[in-house]
Design a protein around this motif. Structure first.
Motif, short mmCIF file in Angstrom:
data_model
loop_
_atom_site.label_atom_id
_atom_site.label_comp_id
_atom_site.label_asym_id
_atom_site.label_seq_id
_atom_site.Cartn_x
_atom_site.Cartn_y
_atom_site.Cartn_z
N ASP A 167 -7.60 -4.24 -12.34
CA ASP A 167 -6.83 -5.17 -11.61
C ASP A 167 -7.61 -6.35 -12.03
O ASP A 167 -8.78 -6.57 -11.67
N GLY A 175 -1.21 7.46 -11.35
CA GLY A 175 -0.93 7.14 -9.98
C GLY A 175 -1.86 6.37 -9.21
O GLY A 175 -1.95 6.19 -8.16
N ALA A 176 -2.85 5.57 -10.04
CA ALA A 176 -3.78 4.61 -9.47
C ALA A 176 -3.76 3.68 -10.29
O ALA A 176 -3.40 3.59 -11.29
N VAL A 177 -4.14 2.34 -9.53
CA VAL A 177 -4.58 1.11 -10.31
C VAL A 177 -5.86 1.13 -10.95
O VAL A 177 -7.05 1.17 -10.09
N ARG A 203 0.87 -1.18 -0.08
CA ARG A 203 -0.14 0.08 -0.09
C ARG A 203 0.96 1.39 -0.07
O ARG A 203 1.81 1.18 0.97
N GLU A 257 -2.99 7.27 -3.01
CA GLU A 257 -3.34 5.97 -2.19
C GLU A 257 -3.55 4.89 -3.26
O GLU A 257 -4.75 4.66 -3.83
N THR A 258 -2.74 3.84 -3.29
CA THR A 258 -2.62 2.76 -4.03
C THR A 258 -2.55 1.42 -3.30
O THR A 258 -1.77 1.19 -2.52
N THR A 259 -3.36 0.35 -3.48
CA THR A 259 -3.24 -0.86 -2.79
C THR A 259 -3.40 -1.94 -3.79
O THR A 259 -3.91 -1.81 -4.81
N ILE A 260 -2.26 -2.85 -3.73
CA ILE A 260 -1.92 -3.87 -4.72
C ILE A 260 -1.99 -5.30 -3.99
O ILE A 260 -1.30 -5.50 -3.00
N ILE A 288 5.79 2.22 -8.36
CA ILE A 288 5.69 1.01 -7.40
C ILE A 288 6.62 0.12 -7.30
O ILE A 288 6.86 -0.09 -6.16
N HIS A 304 1.56 8.49 -6.40
CA HIS A 304 0.51 7.54 -5.62
C HIS A 304 -0.26 8.24 -4.47
O HIS A 304 0.33 8.31 -3.50
N ILE A 333 -1.93 0.83 -14.83
CA ILE A 333 -1.82 2.11 -13.82
C ILE A 333 -2.14 3.24 -14.76
O ILE A 333 -1.72 3.48 -15.85
#
Ligand SMILES: Nc1ncnc2c1ncn2[C@@H]1O[C@H](COP(=O)(O)OP(=O)(O)OP(=O)(O)O)[C@@H](O)[C@H]1O
Ligand SMILES: [Mg+2]
Length: 383
Positions: free
Chosen positions: A376, A371-373, A7, A16-19, A39, A14, A368
């Protein structure tokens, strides 16, 4: 080891990015400047406490934000779970690193616990570039496999800086600094001798790995090799005392030159590492293709070496390496890395992967954008 999730908060572009990562190939796709490499840089922070590009903490902090946070969940080969966390905040701003909520006092102690191997456009300089690029490679690999080496390296650099300052001041003020240098000479020799011995040993240990890796990629007629050329002539690297004595004597002989230049003339900071193919120096004579093959072999060898030395399977980070390869070579590289372990790949071209590439639970792609996914496929697999 595997990175199960990460995260990023206010890290580069980014917000707020969670992968949620998969255990094999994780592919980040997107246009230029969208935040793919960022990332990988975050992964480097979570595994090594810092950026592999050498960026400082203030630079990676999202412009205009007071702090950044990174969280990672890592599973070791023996299935022990680690939560690593980086927090950069406060006034003045300070970086904090914790493992399973316990603050880490000495960041250098983390290096090697979560080994990573990076192949990026910048990596090319290791075969093309200056001796400093190859020293950096050596230091990066040995540091991940030996905490003692890293400690000696940090101490050596500190002493070198002081010693250079004394020499430069003396040069500018035209004074004699012999007495001032004396204590620094001893420290330089003590830590320098340890670095030289470890580098020499590393080259012996690394050799079978590079031969094995190169075989996977090219014809058997090409034999790669590494040669260590310390800046101090040493008869034998077996004994510390012998290396120290020869380094000390050479340092005394270099005094006149040091006075003239105002800097330390010899030592591990001037060592060279040569790469050869069939005894021909790669840097000067190899073709583009040979450079590329050697580089990939070097990184694969680094992977094998670290896996053996750290007792942990490294994570592979491949930044933008497919853009220069034709589809045949891309396929070859994907086949090579797939059995190795968990990989994170960035690419702009989504057609790069073979049509039959198995986008299943073990290979996942992410898109991407700014700055965000934005996509997914964890829950929605498409080919
Ligand atoms: N500290 C920062 N704060 C906010 N944005 C930043 C910061 N540092 C870099 N960026 C932005 O991050 C973006 C670059 O991200 P990154 O290098 O990950 O791109 P990329 O997707 O890998 O692109 P490429 O395909 O060109 O390599 C740029 O838009 C840049 O402006
Ligand atoms: Mg990039």
């Amino acid at each position: 080891m595997r990175l199960k999730s990460l995260r990023l908060i206010n890290f580069r572009n980014h917000a707020e990015t969670t992968i949620q990562c998969c255990d094999k190939t994780n592919v980040f796709l997107g246009e230029n400047g969208e935040g793919k490499t960022n990332i990988l840089e975050a992964i480097s922070y979570l595994c090594l406490t810092k950026s592999f590009f050498g960026s400082n903490d203030g630079t990676v902090l999202q412009i205009g934000k007071p702090s950044f946070e990174l969280d990672g969940e890592i599973h070791s080969d023996s299935e022990i779970s680690y939560h690593t966390r980086v927090l950069y905040s406060g006034n003045p701003k300070e970086k904090k690193f914790s493992i399973n909520k316990s603050p880490v006092e000495k960041f250098s102690g983390v290096i090697g616990q979560f080994p990573i191997v990076i192949l990026s456009p910048e990596s090319g300089s290791v075969t093309f570039g200056m001796p400093a690029d190859r020293r950096k490679f050596m230091d990066f690999v040995i540091s991940q496999s030996s905490k003692l080496y890293l400690e000696d390296l940090i101490e050596y650099r500190r002493i070198l800086k002081q010693r250079n300052k004394i020499l430069l001041d003396a040069k500018l003020q035209r004074t004699d600094c012999s007495e001032l240098l004396e204590p620094w000479d001893n420290g330089l020799v003590e830590h320098g001798a340890l670095l030289m011995q470890r580098r020499w040993k590393f080259v012996q240990e690394f050799h079978p790995h590079i031969v094995k890796a190169h075989r996977l990629l090219s014809a058997e007629t090409e034999t790669p090799s590494l040669q260590y050329h310390p800046s101090v002539t040493v008869d034998s690297f077996e004994e510390q005392s012998g290396i120290r004595e020869q380094f000390y004597n050479a340092l005394q002989q270099a005094r006149t030159e040091e006075r003239r230049t105002g800097s330390t003339a010899i030592g591990p900071h001037k060592d060279e590492l040569d790469f050869t193919i069939n005894n021909i120096e790669l840097r000067k004579f190899a073709s583009q293709g040979q450079h590329k093959t050697f580089l990939v072999a070097l990184k694969t060898a680094e992977f094998f070496y670290l896996r053996e030395r750290c007792n942990e399977t490294p994570i592979l980070l491949l930044d933008d390496v497919f853009s220069e390869l034709d589809s045949h070579r891309s396929k070859q590289l994907l086949e090579l890395i797939h059995p190795l372990g968990q990989t994170f790949i960035t690419a702009t071209n989504k057609n790069l992967f073979p049509a039959k590439f198995d986008w299943t639970e073990s290979n996942r792609k992410f898109f991407i954008h700014q700055g965000a996914v934005v996509y997914d496929e964890a829950s929605n697999f498409i080919n």
